[in-house]
Design a protein around this motif. Structure first.
Motif, PDB file in Angstrom:
ATOM      1  N   UNK A  39       0.600  -0.943  -0.059  1.00 54.79           N
ATOM      2  CA  UNK A  39      -0.036   0.151   0.415  1.00 54.79           C
ATOM      3  C   UNK A  39       0.883   1.372  -0.035  1.00 54.79           C
ATOM      4  N   UNK A  40       0.856   1.879  -0.398  1.00 61.61           N
ATOM      5  CA  UNK A  40       1.447   3.151  -0.723  1.00 61.61           C
ATOM      6  C   UNK A  40       0.413   4.479  -0.821  1.00 61.61           C
ATOM      7  N   UNK A  41       0.897   5.332  -0.746  1.00 63.18           N
ATOM      8  CA  UNK A  41       0.260   7.416  -0.109  1.00 63.18           C
ATOM      9  C   UNK A  41       1.836   7.755  -1.019  1.00 63.18           C
ATOM     10  N   UNK A  42       1.470   9.013  -1.830  1.00 62.16           N
ATOM     11  CA  UNK A  42       1.603  10.272  -1.832  1.00 62.16           C
ATOM     12  C   UNK A  42       0.118  11.165  -1.834  1.00 62.16           C
ATOM     13  N   UNK A  43       1.154  12.216  -0.051  1.00 58.56           N
ATOM     14  CA  UNK A  43       0.278  12.306   0.557  1.00 58.56           C
ATOM     15  C   UNK A  43       0.579  14.066   0.214  1.00 58.56           C
ATOM     16  N   UNK A  44      -0.293  15.336  -0.180  1.00 58.32           N
ATOM     17  CA  UNK A  44       0.258  16.868  -1.044  1.00 58.32           C
ATOM     18  C   UNK A  44      -0.486  17.585  -0.481  1.00 58.32           C
ATOM     19  N   UNK A  45      -1.810  16.977   0.355  1.00 64.14           N
ATOM     20  CA  UNK A  45      -2.556  17.483   0.884  1.00 64.14           C
ATOM     21  C   UNK A  45      -2.197  19.530   0.977  1.00 64.14           C
ATOM     22  N   UNK A  46      -3.345  20.112   0.707  1.00 65.10           N
ATOM     23  CA  UNK A  46      -3.080  22.171   0.729  1.00 65.10           C
ATOM     24  C   UNK A  46      -2.566  21.963   2.168  1.00 65.10           C
ATOM     25  N   UNK A  47      -1.482  22.930   2.196  1.00 67.43           N
ATOM     26  CA  UNK A  47      -1.001  22.594   3.746  1.00 67.43           C
ATOM     27  C   UNK A  47      -0.893  24.099   4.669  1.00 67.43           C
ATOM     28  N   UNK A  48      -1.518  24.542   4.056  1.00 70.56           N
ATOM     29  CA  UNK A  48      -2.042  26.321   4.779  1.00 70.56           C
ATOM     30  C   UNK A  48      -0.875  26.904   3.511  1.00 70.56           C
ATOM     31  N   UNK A  49      -1.634  28.317   3.778  1.00 71.64           N
ATOM     32  CA  UNK A  49      -0.412  29.329   3.755  1.00 71.64           C
ATOM     33  C   UNK A  49       0.803  28.708   4.843  1.00 71.64           C
TER      34      UNK A  49
END
Lengths: 483, 245, 413
Positions: free
Chosen positions: A268-278
């Motif tokens: 199971x591989x995940x690459x996560x780049x959700x919006x981190x905020x300003x």
């Protein structure tokens, strides 16, 4: 069934996109807040069988008696659960940007740096895409191929209708409904997610990715994923994407359950780049995920690989319960925090069976004013003879306004087991930067090279297409942090 | 090619180089010799633009004062520093590093970047000449390399980047006779009318293999005497005592 | 069984008993209130996760803090080398005060009542402590003879609760070595808390040794708080053997540049012994250095817990922090629980830690046996060699041989 219900149904089942229905969707009332009504609405929209609704309501009742946890290092402002919408209607393109020129130029720059093709960029920003038919038809041929070998890959709602016996058997068997606050919340209000079943002896011929599941655009805030690998089967599953994903939902609390029966393997591989905020850390996404794998059968194997670079707060511990004898669990993680991001992530390896093995490689990189914590548990049960664990957690600090912490819990209750743990902390040295720059690389390229070297062992675990993107992402995430 | 005028360099507010004047023409090989602690390495860092080294005066390189440029800009213009202690960078494989560096310099000149396959055969050719085992190229950069291997790696990089001005900072330290010969052959093979060398050393031995056109004695923060290669032999016999006060 | 209500009554009696001086009553009462608020430590409290004292305290019906008036201490107990003596009999300081050259040893009079969040046993100690020692070394004085502290528990002691407070102060550039040992003449149930405060001024150096061996039915809580100024050094060597239920907690604050702390512990536990080590090193200034080294040999049903934390402040650049814990699990029931923690806010630091546990290396046993040594002896040799690595760090020959003799004695029993 009313006309509008029929249209929603068609959309959800991946039927052909029809511009005409948009106005009808607007008239449906979506309830706000958390209540039995909301849950009934969700279950109804998903056309779930009665037992599924009962399962949800049971979770909802238990939730009333639970308290939100507060032991984690990253603290966040209180979430008002009555102010959230638990069901979001499919997006209408009428309100989206008309072309890529209308989107935030910072985001466009990132897309370009990551090498994302223009059509993909449009899809990600909500610009209407002419090629949507193509992606639907590609997905359809793909699904047919899997069907031929008996692999089931569909949305979890479809699974509750088409394969209820499998869902009933395995749902909630790895993450019990009452495991903790967010798991219970998810059990009550989950709206979407993947269901995968690999029949005995089958090696899934392609990497399964959420992209191919129809309507992945609007990822729900409470996703539920269930992957079952029957005896001696193999599957590799990819989740997420490198492009920064903005979403009006601030809280993402997904539940992922993996079950590997005898001789099976799940990657199971995940690459996560959700919006981190300003740059001041405002408005970012909270990524609170519960991921657990059960190596139920002997000789089974589950490995988690994650590259977490986004979100304002990442709070997750993908874990493995090593139940079957000779089973193996692996955890490879790169967690990068910059500006005001916070991460509290790690894993739990529970050794129950004999001769079980676990390997943990965690690389944390902290820059700006960020805070990065590795929290892990390696527990060897008294009956888990001959077990082995190796853990390596390394932290890289950039600048002295950030923090890196390691909090590993080690419980060895068996004398024939070997548990080894190492941790180091270092920084990108000025000498290393100077050496690279003297060979012509500029500051950013030098940092990217050095950091990628630091994370090499983890990035190597990712499936090929993810690995290349992930390398670029690692370089970009640290922009502006050195010098 | 390079004209250093009234160069003064301070590190942490302490003046190490007081007033250096030196002119090196294309194709020339200059040697700078001096006792330990005289500031020879400081000169090499100042020339390559390392942070923390405050330089005043003028370093004129092909008509441009490079004091205004940063480290990679100077590297991209053809200045190469062979380090006394090459740095180890774990996880970054030597092959990958070499190709990235070569392409960074090409890109700055507007040249076409070289792909992995072409690069491999180029590296193979050059590393064979330097007796570098190709196995070394697939190891992380300088990690676990012996002193001699590190120095040979520096010369390999030099032959790949083809710089115009090469500064060699105590390249001979830590080398046995055989390694010294290999390194010197590599350097001599690169001598050309378009390329200049500044060799910094405090032992005369290296200069037996790389014969300099000029030798300068560096003490008390400046050049106190200049001469031809015979000056090096004099120093070998008499030491630096008469230059120190 | 002890509970908060019973303890409240005990405290009332304690205040009336005259064992506490009147000036300290207010501070003691505040401390006791804090203790009640936090409650008896349980599993759910993170700070007490590995050693909830609730089970130990459940063995006691009531707390009795009678004071033994008899001051007899058999001279046969004294160590054979020349040293200064501090004798605490059943918690009471019975030895004479010493004041010579630059060294002063007296009764405890500092009255330190600080609070540490989440540590209610310290509050308990603050409320109930009765006696202890104070050691002060003058500026520039290097104490030539080691000091030996004897914690002696006699057969005729009728109490079951002893609470001591001790203080060590080393002025600028002073130096002393202290060896502390427990002597038990009985096997009564006793709950023993001890709080030691150490202050090291600039350039001061303290080496402290602690031999804690064979204490049946004892529940011991040791808490040391040390503050180190510029260039000072604190080294500690503990040998814990068959301690029935013991928790050693140390906080070291490195408050001056180039301060150095080295904490070392050997554990040899059998039967149902439980020993927890909880160390916290705070690097608050640049160029400070710390080293934590624990080696454990665990037999039968024994349990060892190790929590070692290295904390580095953002301005503490060039910190060098090192930690290593290794455990040999020699039976199917023994357990090793470890939480090596790093909390780092500065980037130019060198911090590493390692923790491993397992059984004796089979290949090594085979090698010894192939040279004619039987299996039992081979294992003993391996355990001895394993623990000896820590003992070899001790520079004082006399103390080193005391520790080695103890190890031999244990191995050959």
């Amino acid at each position: 069934m009313s006309a509008s219900d029929e249209i929603i149904q068609k959309y959800q089942d991946g039927a052909e996109y029809d511009h005409g229905f948009v106005t009808d969707i607007d008239t449906i009332e979506v309830p706000k807040g958390l209540s039995e009504e909301t849950i009934k609405f969700i279950s109804n929209q998903k056309k779930e069988p009665k037992w599924m609704l009962e399962w949800r309501l049971n979770a909802y009742n238990r939730l009333q008696k639970m308290k939100e946890p507060n032991w984690q290092k990253p603290k966040y402002p209180k979430i008002d659960y009555q102010e959230l919408y638990y069901y979001s209607a499919p997006k209408s393109f009428k309100d989206g940007p008309k072309s890529l020129d209308e989107i935030d130029p910072e985001i466009k720059k990132t897309y370009d740096k990551l090498g994302i093709p223009l059509e993909e960029q449009k899809r990600l920003s909500g610009v209407a895409v002419d090629a949507v038919f193509d992606s639907v038809s590609v997905a359809t041929t793909f699904k047919d191929k899997l069907k031929d070998i008996g692999v089931i890959f569909c949305s979890i709602s479809e699974a509750t209708r088409e394969h209820p016996e499998l869902v009933k058997k395995y749902l909630g068997s790895v993450i019990p409904v009452t495991d903790h606050f967010f798991a219970t919340l998810n059990s009550a209000v989950f709206t979407d997610g993947s269901f995968v079943y690999i029949p005995p002896g089958v090696r899934c011929p392609m990497e399964l990715s959420t992209y191919f599941r129809i309507n992945a655009q609007n990822t729900g805030q409470f996703e539920r994923t269930l992957i079952i690998a029957d005896k001696n089967s193999y599957v590799s599953y990819l989740e997420g994407c490198t492009a920064p994903m903005r979403d009006e939902n601030q809280l993402h609390a997904a539940n992922v359950e993996l079950i590997a029966l005898e001789g099976a393997e799940i990657k199971y591989s995940t690459v996560q780049n959700w919006y981190p905020g300003d740059k001041e850390g405002k408005g970012g996404i909270y990524n609170f995920v519960t991921k657990r794998g059960d190596c139920r059968g002997n000789n089974s194997k589950i490995s988690w690989t994650q590259v977490e670079t986004g979100s304002a707060i990442t709070w997750k511990y993908p874990s493995c319960i090593l139940r079957g004898d000779n089973s193996q669990g692996e955890f490879y993680s790169v967690a990068i925090t910059n500006n005001y991001q916070k991460a509290d992530t790690g894993t739990k390896m529970i050794h129950l069976g004999k001769n079980t093995k676990s390997k943990i490689i965690s690389k944390g990189i902290s820059a700006g004013h960020a805070d990065n914590t590795y929290r892990g548990l390696v527990s060897v049960h008294p009956k888990a003879t001959g077990s082995k664990n190796f853990t390596q957690c390394d932290s890289l600090l950039v600048g002295n306004k950030c923090g890196a912490h390691t909090v590993p819990y080690i419980e060895n209750k068996n004398s024939s087991s070997e548990v080894e743990h190492e941790a180091t902390t270092s920084k990108i040295s000025d000498d290393q930067l100077f050496y690279c720059r003297q060979r012509g690389l500029n500051q950013e390229e030098a940092v990217s090279l050095i950091v990628n070297g630091f994370c090499k062992e983890v990035l190597q675990q990712l499936p090929m297409e993810f690995a290349v993107e992930a390398q670029k992402l690692v370089g970009i995430s640290l922009e502006g942090s050195v010098g | 090619m390079i004209n250093i005028k009234n160069l003064a360099v301070s590190v942490e507010d302490k003046e190490i180089i007081k007033n250096l004047n030196l002119e090196i023409n294309s194709g020339e090989v200059h040697a700078i010799m001096g006792p330990n602690g005289s500031g020879k390495s400081t000169l090499s860092y100042a020339l390559s633009g390392k942070d923390g080294y405050e330089a005043k005066g003028e370093i004129n390189y092909n008509g441009e004062n490079i004091l205004d440029l940063n480290t990679e800009e100077r590297a991209q213009k053809g200045i190469f520093l062979a380090f006394q202690y090459p740095i180890e960078i774990p996880g970054v494989f030597t092959n990958n590093f070499l190709r990235t560096s070569v392409n960074a310099v090409k890109k700055s000149k507007g040249e076409k970047e070289i792909n992995a396959v072409e690069f491999l055969s180029l590296v193979k050719e050059k590393s064979q000449k330097l007796k570098i085992d190709k196995e070394m190229l697939s190891r992380p950069l300088n990690v676990g390399f012996s002193g001699g291997e590190k120095k040979r790696n520096e010369i390999l990089q030099m032959s790949l980047l083809e710089p115009n001005f090469v500064i060699m900072d105590e390249t001979d330290s830590g080398l046995d006779i055989d390694a010294l010969k290999v390194v010197s052959n590599g350097v001599n093979a690169m001598r050309s009318p378009k390329r200049s060398f500044l060799i910094i050393t405090h032992y005369q031995r290296l200069l037996n293999y790389i014969k300099p056109d000029y030798v300068h004695v560096f003490a008390n923060g400046k050049i106190v005497q200049s001469g031809d290669w015979k000056l090096a032999l004099e120093l070998e016999n008499d030491g630096y005592a008469k230059f120190l006060n | 069984m002890i509970d908060i209500e019973k303890l409240k009554n005990h405290f009332k009696d304690f205040k009336k008993s005259g064992l506490a001086n009147s000036q300290s009553i207010k501070n003691r009462t505040d401390a006791f209130e804090r203790f009640c608020q936090k409650g008896i430590p349980t599993l759910k409290q993170e700070h007490w996760k590995y050693s909830p004292l609730s089970k130990d305290l459940a063995q006691f019906e009531n707390l009795k803090f009678t004071v033994n008036q008899d001051k007899y201490f058999d001279a046969v107990n004294y160590e054979k080398f020349d040293h200064y003596q501090i004798v605490l009999k059943d918690g009471v300081l019975i030895s004479e005060n010493i004041k010579e050259n630059g060294l002063e040893i007296t009764q405890y009079k500092k009255d330190n009542f600080y609070e540490i969040e989440k540590n209610q046993i310290l509050d308990f100690n603050n409320a109930f402590f009765t006696s202890g020692y104070e050691i002060k070394v003058d500026k520039n004085y290097q104490v030539k003879k080691p000091i030996v502290i004897y914690n002696y528990f006699s057969k005729d002691f009728e109490g079951n609760n002893i609470n001591n407070k001790n203080f060590i102060f080393l002025d600028i550039n002073s130096k002393v070595e202290i060896f502390e040992k427990n002597i038990f003449d009985e096997e009564n149930l006793i709950f023993f808390t001890k709080n030691l405060d150490i202050e090291l001024k600039q350039d001061a150096s303290l080496i402290k040794y602690y031999l804690n061996s064979t204490n049946k039915n004892k529940t011991i809580y040791n808490f040391i708080r040390s503050k180190l100024e510029k260039n000072s050094q604190f080294e500690k060597f503990n040998f814990s053997h068959n301690v029935s239920s013991c928790r050693d907690e140390i906080i070291a604050d490195l408050n001056g540049e180039h301060a150095f702390v080295s904490l070392n512990n050997i554990q040899h536990l059998s039967q149902k012994c439980f020993h927890e080590i909880k160390w916290e090193i705070n690097h608050n200034e640049e160029n400070t250095k710390s080293s934590q080294f624990v080696k454990s040999a665990l037999h039968d049903d024994s349990v060892s817990a190790f929590q070692g934390k290295i904390f580095v402040e953002s301005k503490a650049q060039k910190t060098d922090g090192y930690q290593l814990s290794r455990a040999l699990l020699l039976s199917d029931q023994s357990k090793f629980l470890s939480k090596p923690e790093l909390e780092i806010y500065a980037d130019d630091v060198k911090c590493s830690h390692g923790s491993s546990s397992g059984s004796i290396d089979k290949d090594s046993i085979f090698y010894l046996r192939s040279r004619g040594i039987n299996e039992v002896d081979a294992k003993k040799m391996m355990i001895e060699g394993f623990l000896a690595e820590v003992i070899n760090k001790i520079k004082n020959e006399k103390i080193r041989s005391i520790f080695f003799n103890k190890l031999n004695e244990i191995n050959n029993s």
